[in-house]
Design a protein around this motif. Structure first.
Motif, short mmCIF file in Angstrom:
data_model
loop_
_atom_site.label_atom_id
_atom_site.label_comp_id
_atom_site.label_asym_id
_atom_site.label_seq_id
_atom_site.Cartn_x
_atom_site.Cartn_y
_atom_site.Cartn_z
N ILE A 147 48.25 47.76 14.49
CA ILE A 147 46.98 48.12 15.12
C ILE A 147 45.89 48.29 14.06
N HIS A 148 46.22 49.02 13.01
CA HIS A 148 45.25 49.27 11.94
C HIS A 148 44.78 47.96 11.32
N LYS A 163 42.98 55.22 10.16
CA LYS A 163 44.45 55.23 10.17
C LYS A 163 44.98 56.59 10.64
N SER A 164 44.36 57.68 10.18
CA SER A 164 44.77 59.02 10.63
C SER A 164 44.54 59.18 12.13
N ASN A 165 43.42 58.67 12.62
CA ASN A 165 43.11 58.76 14.04
C ASN A 165 44.14 57.97 14.85
N LEU A 166 44.47 56.76 14.41
CA LEU A 166 45.47 55.96 15.12
C LEU A 166 46.84 56.64 15.12
N ARG A 170 42.84 61.65 20.20
CA ARG A 170 41.88 61.08 19.26
C ARG A 170 41.31 62.22 18.44
N LEU A 171 41.30 62.08 17.14
CA LEU A 171 40.78 63.11 16.26
C LEU A 171 39.25 63.17 16.29
N ASP A 172 38.60 62.02 16.44
CA ASP A 172 37.14 61.99 16.42
C ASP A 172 36.52 62.53 17.70
#
Length: 190
Positions: free
Chosen positions: A40-41, A68-71, A80-82
């Motif tokens: 995905i990334h 990458k951290s969010n995925l 989702r982190l954002d």
């Protein structure tokens, strides 16, 4: 709402809405696992180079690392982190190979429960096989048929994402507006 879609997709495993794919069962659909993170990334970064996602993902190391951290959070915690929003990632395999992904986020849009098609991409060699069309078909069909707690499905297509834009318009999404950067907001009311 997204949990019900998740259960349905786990249960059906293969799409049946495109006859030629369902007969041969060449296309299967499943929830993404941590083993799919790099796929995905990489697809997002490669397609960012073509203007389909933010150029920051390949030009700015911190944005790439944040992506990458969010995925990873989406895949492992459905968050989702954002946005701190419930989010699921799904994978399509074509003849057993990773071919495509789609990421759905539960959001609020115009004060209504909604589902955002946040990101989606298909590997170059698997395009024009009905994969993205099947993702959209199954999501819209399930949302319509079960009257889940969502009223709207929406997506934002960057200027270069013309194929996705045309697909969503064909599926009944309306083009609501275009921002100053050329990003088009598409909305589907259930």
């Amino acid at each position: 709402m997204l949990n019900k879609i998740k259960r349905l997709l786990q249960k059906i495993g293969c799409f049946s809405s495109v006859e030629d794919l369902s007969k041969s069962q060449e296309l299967s659909f499943r929830e993404a696992s941590i083993d799919d993170l790099d796929f995905i990334h990489t697809e997002i970064v490669e397609e960012a180079k073509n203007g389909h996602f933010s150029s920051f993902f390949y030009t700015q190391p911190e944005a790439n690392k944040g992506l990458k951290s969010n995925l990873e959070s989406i895949i492992t915690r459905q968050r989702r982190l954002d946005e701190n929003a419930v989010t699921y990632a799904y994978i399509a395999e074509y003849k057993g190979n990773l071919a495509s992904f789609i990421i759905l986020t539960k959001q609020h849009f115009n004060d209504k429960e909604s589902t955002e098609i946040w990101m989606a991409a298909t590997k170059q060699q698997y395009r024009n096989k009905g994969i993205a069309q099947n993702f959209i078909n199954i999501i819209l069909t399930e949302l319509k048929s079960t009257k889940l707690d969502t009223a709207i499905v929406y997506s934002r297509c960057l200027k270069n994402s013309e194929n996705m834009y045309k697909l969503l318009i064909k599926k009944g999404f309306s083009h609501e507006k275009t921002d100053e950067n050329g990003t088009r907001l598409l909305v589907y009311t259930l």
